[in-house]
Write a protein that holds these residues in place. Structure first.
Motif, PDB file in Angstrom:
ATOM      1  N   VAL A 156       0.859  -1.178   0.000  1.00 24.97           N
ATOM      2  CA  VAL A 156       0.000   0.000   0.000  1.00 24.97           C
ATOM      3  C   VAL A 156       0.897   1.230   0.000  1.00 24.97           C
ATOM      4  N   VAL A 174      -4.285   6.802  -1.106  1.00 27.23           N
ATOM      5  CA  VAL A 174      -3.785   5.428  -1.077  1.00 27.23           C
ATOM      6  C   VAL A 174      -3.870   4.810  -2.467  1.00 27.23           C
ATOM      7  N   GLU A 176      -3.424   0.871  -3.575  1.00 29.09           N
ATOM      8  CA  GLU A 176      -3.233  -0.490  -3.074  1.00 29.09           C
ATOM      9  C   GLU A 176      -2.986  -1.440  -4.239  1.00 29.09           C
ATOM     10  N   LEU A 231      -7.720   4.573  -3.172  1.00 29.88           N
ATOM     11  CA  LEU A 231      -8.637   4.913  -2.077  1.00 29.88           C
ATOM     12  C   LEU A 231      -8.251   6.274  -1.511  1.00 29.88           C
ATOM     13  N   GLN A 233      -8.494   7.148   1.670  1.00 28.75           N
ATOM     14  CA  GLN A 233      -7.842   6.934   2.961  1.00 28.75           C
ATOM     15  C   GLN A 233      -8.011   5.471   3.372  1.00 28.75           C
ATOM     16  N   LEU A 234      -7.146   5.025   4.268  1.00 31.22           N
ATOM     17  CA  LEU A 234      -7.147   3.616   4.651  1.00 31.22           C
ATOM     18  C   LEU A 234      -6.542   3.475   6.037  1.00 31.22           C
TER      19      LEU A 234
END
Length: 260
Positions: A156, A174, A176, A231, A233-234
């Motif tokens: 990530v 992000v 991934e 994404l 946020q993660l």
């Protein structure tokens, strides 16, 4: 006989003089227990003790003043009225305590306000965590390698927003990337041949405010596919973190800065 009569007469006179309030031979102790004591003034008031009588006579102005209960009440009422000061409505009452007798300001102990934000501000990290804090302050992109049951699942990339000593971290912006086996090489009930025609739920997700990330799939050899998604946020659990390194500018560059 004459001597005995004279003695009895003297004893009776002595006894009567000791019970006479106006006599110099007055015996108060004997008068207290005697049943022959005669009160010279029939209207005399009874008091609990001599101190109370003295206090009331002093209020009147001395023992020379005549005793008057109503006058005593008037004098005491006037004295108490002078002591009580009526505070105006627009004036605040003044404190009657010394400065050191005032209320103590309560300071909440720091142990009740400890959190991750204060720890990051203090910057008391050492070793790999100190390097993590440097990357957080510089807003530098990092790459976090994630584990699976047997091996590395993928990595990530993003910017660290928060982290703690257990390696739990929040990452923003992000990207991934992870590897998955192709269906025909796995025992998967969701094989394309066994999947029922899917139901379109895009409208329902849109009403709920849920936006699914865009996923890209590319093949890697005959058995694996590489899946990439972005994404906003993660949150990453610390038990899944294997390695944290700066994001390499060259994809072929080796990642040599191990942190965990």
């Amino acid at each position: 006989m004459k001597d005995s009569d004279s003695d009895s007469t003297m004893s009776e006179s002595d006894s009567s003089s000791e019970l006479d309030v106006g006599s110099q031979r007055f015996n108060p102790l004997k008068a207290l227990y005697s049943t022959k004591l005669k009160v010279p003034v029939a209207t005399a008031r009874l008091h609990d003790n001599v101190s109370m009588l003295e206090s009331k006579q002093n209020t009147l102005g001395g023992f020379a003043e005549p005793y008057d209960e109503n006058r005593i009440k008037q004098i005491r009422a006037a004295t108490n009225a002078n002591k009580v000061k009526v505070i105006p409505a627009d004036q605040k009452p003044q404190r009657k305590f010394l400065p050191e007798q005032g209320p103590i300001a309560y300071v909440r102990p720091l142990r009740h306000t400890k959190n991750i934000f204060q720890r990051l501000e203090k910057g008391r990290f050492e070793g790999p965590l100190a390097l993590m804090q440097t990357w957080l302050q510089e807003r530098r992109r990092v790459r976090v390698y994630i584990r699976k049951q047997n091996g590395i699942r993928g990595h990530v990339s993003g910017v660290i927003e928060l982290f703690d000593k257990h390696w739990n971290m929040a990452i923003s912006d992000v990207c991934e990337t992870y590897t998955r086996r192709k269906y025909r090489y796995t025992e998967n009930n969701l094989h394309p041949d066994s999947i029922v025609a899917p139901t379109d739920c895009s409208e329902r997700l849109r009403r709920l405010g849920i936006v699914l990330p865009e996923t890209k799939v590319r093949s890697e050899g005959k058995k694996n596919v590489i899946i990439t998604r972005k994404l906003p946020q993660l949150l990453i659990s610390g038990v899944q973190v294997v390695l944290v390194t700066p994001e390499p500018t060259d994809p072929t560059a080796s990642t040599s800065k191990a942190m965990k």
